[in-house]
Design a protein around this motif. Structure first.
Motif, PDB file in Angstrom:
ATOM      1  N   UNK A   1       0.836  -1.211   0.000  1.00  0.00           N
ATOM      2  CA  UNK A   1       0.000   0.000   0.000  1.00  0.00           C
ATOM      3  C   UNK A   1       0.864   1.252   0.000  1.00  0.00           C
ATOM      4  N   UNK A   2       1.873   1.295   0.880  1.00  0.00           N
ATOM      5  CA  UNK A   2       2.717   2.485   0.971  1.00  0.00           C
ATOM      6  C   UNK A   2       3.565   2.665  -0.280  1.00  0.00           C
ATOM      7  N   UNK A   3       4.033   1.565  -0.866  1.00  0.00           N
ATOM      8  CA  UNK A   3       4.838   1.679  -2.089  1.00  0.00           C
ATOM      9  C   UNK A   3       4.010   2.249  -3.234  1.00  0.00           C
ATOM     10  N   UNK A   4       2.797   1.749  -3.390  1.00  0.00           N
ATOM     11  CA  UNK A   4       1.929   2.263  -4.466  1.00  0.00           C
ATOM     12  C   UNK A   4       1.600   3.735  -4.222  1.00  0.00           C
ATOM     13  N   UNK A   5       1.327   4.083  -2.967  1.00  0.00           N
ATOM     14  CA  UNK A   5       1.045   5.494  -2.652  1.00  0.00           C
ATOM     15  C   UNK A   5       2.261   6.365  -2.963  1.00  0.00           C
ATOM     16  N   UNK A   6       3.454   5.890  -2.582  1.00  0.00           N
ATOM     17  CA  UNK A   6       4.669   6.673  -2.842  1.00  0.00           C
ATOM     18  C   UNK A   6       4.903   6.840  -4.337  1.00  0.00           C
ATOM     19  N   UNK A   7       4.635   5.796  -5.111  1.00  0.00           N
ATOM     20  CA  UNK A   7       4.828   5.863  -6.561  1.00  0.00           C
ATOM     21  C   UNK A   7       3.863   6.876  -7.182  1.00  0.00           C
ATOM     22  N   UNK A   8       2.599   6.823  -6.789  1.00  0.00           N
ATOM     23  CA  UNK A   8       1.613   7.756  -7.356  1.00  0.00           C
ATOM     24  C   UNK A   8       1.925   9.184  -6.932  1.00  0.00           C
TER      25      UNK A   8
END
Length: 385
Positions: A363-370
């Motif tokens: 979840x945090x990785x996807x949020x950081x990428x976006x």
């Protein structure tokens, strides 16, 4: 040596009640182990609810066997009898059972209920405050992971051993080469869908040819690297967290520290290097695959030939369209690797903790990428790139 009885051949626990002078005797029979006491529980409840204040004798000489569950039931029965003002006595017990009964507490202490003295303001803003503190701690941990990874590699270089090429190549194979099929298929379908929907809408204006501009610019500047990074975050980021978290649970990371190695430099640095190399290459593959899917769909749906598609694509895009997407890839790779490593290092000693942090990592990785993609978009607009 006498063989142990088969639990399937033992009779269930039972109680025979006998009246004696000044009270009653409970003669226990059968199997008083965990799997044999279920049928006697209602009878025990009735005996305890009576709360006799006389004398109670618990005769265990005829039981077939007993474990902690049965001993606890006897202890509770006698404790309730004493609490009601009566007398309780254990009869016919061997030394082992008496030793077990002596170890068991008279009563299980009830958990203390702490009064909630927090104010309405605290209850409203405490979750937000905890989230902000956790975010600050994650940022500090991320900087520590990044610095320790670089420093760990420098220490290995200083000792003459260098960064192990084998570990980096292995991680590139796992994160890049093995991810190629799913990235190719996903990007092909995404490019085809964008082309089909774009051609369907532009057909009303007689501008179906401009669907090539739409797909080319959107794929090369935004969609290609973004969706590739999201796929890598779910596929490789979760694997990094699970691997490091499992090593943390088995204390292998502590073992690396004991033998004088930097766990971050040994474990995290090769994965960061591999991600930084693999993600841009996968983004290139994704771009080619998406454009191929768009070309096929525009030919089948709108009659745009491949020569026309390539000619229009050459006019629609320039080096900035390609560079703007590729510049993001290494930064997104570092964000995925660092977030995954931080969550892996936070894993506790339970499988539940491992599952929670793997989920949090994705979840945090996807949020950081976006979030990073949005910041790059703002930056490109500010410099007119």
């Amino acid at each position: 040596m006498q063989a142990q009885p088969n639990p399937a051949e033992l009779t269930d626990a039972d109680i025979e009640i006998e009246e004696i002078d000044g009270g009653q005797r409970l003669k226990l029979t059968g199997n008083w182990r965990n799997h044999g006491i279920s049928k006697v529980l209602p009878k025990l409840g009735k005996i305890e609810s009576a709360k006799a204040n006389g004398r109670l004798e618990v005769d265990v000489s005829a039981i077939d066997g007993i474990d902690t569950s049965g001993a606890w039931l006897m202890q509770r029965l006698m404790s309730n009898q004493r609490a009601a003002g009566g007398e309780a006595k254990l009869v016919g017990a061997d030394p082992k059972l008496r030793e077990l009964m002596d170890v068991l507490p008279e009563k299980t202490p009830a958990p203390e209920k702490k009064a909630d003295e927090s104010t309405l303001f605290q209850r409203m803003f405490e979750p937000t405050g905890k989230a902000m503190v956790a975010l600050a701690q994650d940022l500090v941990s991320a900087m520590n992971i990044l610095g320790s990874a670089v420093r760990g590699a420098q220490l290995k270089l200083g000792h003459g051993s260098g960064v192990s090429p084998a570990s980096v190549v292995t991680q590139i194979d796992r994160m890049g080469v093995r991810a190629t099929p799913i990235i190719t298929l996903m990007s092909f379908l995404i490019g085809a869908i964008i082309a089909q929907q774009g051609a369907f809408q532009l057909r009303y204006f007689g501008a179906e040819l401009f669907v090539v501009d739409l797909v080319g610019i959107l794929q090369l500047r935004e969609i290609g690297v973004l969706l590739t990074a999201i796929m890598i975050a779910g596929r490789s980021g979760s694997a990094i967290t699970a691997e490091i978290g499992s090593m943390k649970m088995r204390e292998e990371i502590d073992a690396l520290t004991v033998i004088g190695l930097n766990p971050i430099g040994v474990l995290v640095f090769p994965r960061l290097v591999a991600l930084t190399i693999a993600l841009p290459l996968l983004a290139i593959i994704a771009n080619f695959s998406a454009l191929s899917g768009a070309a096929v769909i525009t030919w089948a749906y709108s009659g745009i030939t491949f020569e026309t598609f390539l000619g229009r694509l050459n006019e629609a895009i320039d080096y900035s369209s390609v560079a703007s997407g590729m510049i993001k890839a290494p930064f997104m790779a570092l964000a995925i690797g660092i977030v995954s490593a931080v969550e892996g290092m936070k894993v506790g000693g339970s499988a539940e903790s491992l599952g929670q942090h793997v989920t949090a990592s994705v979840v945090k990785s996807i949020f950081a990428v976006i979030l990073m993609d949005a910041l790059f978009a703002i930056f490109y607009s500010a410099i007119d790139f």
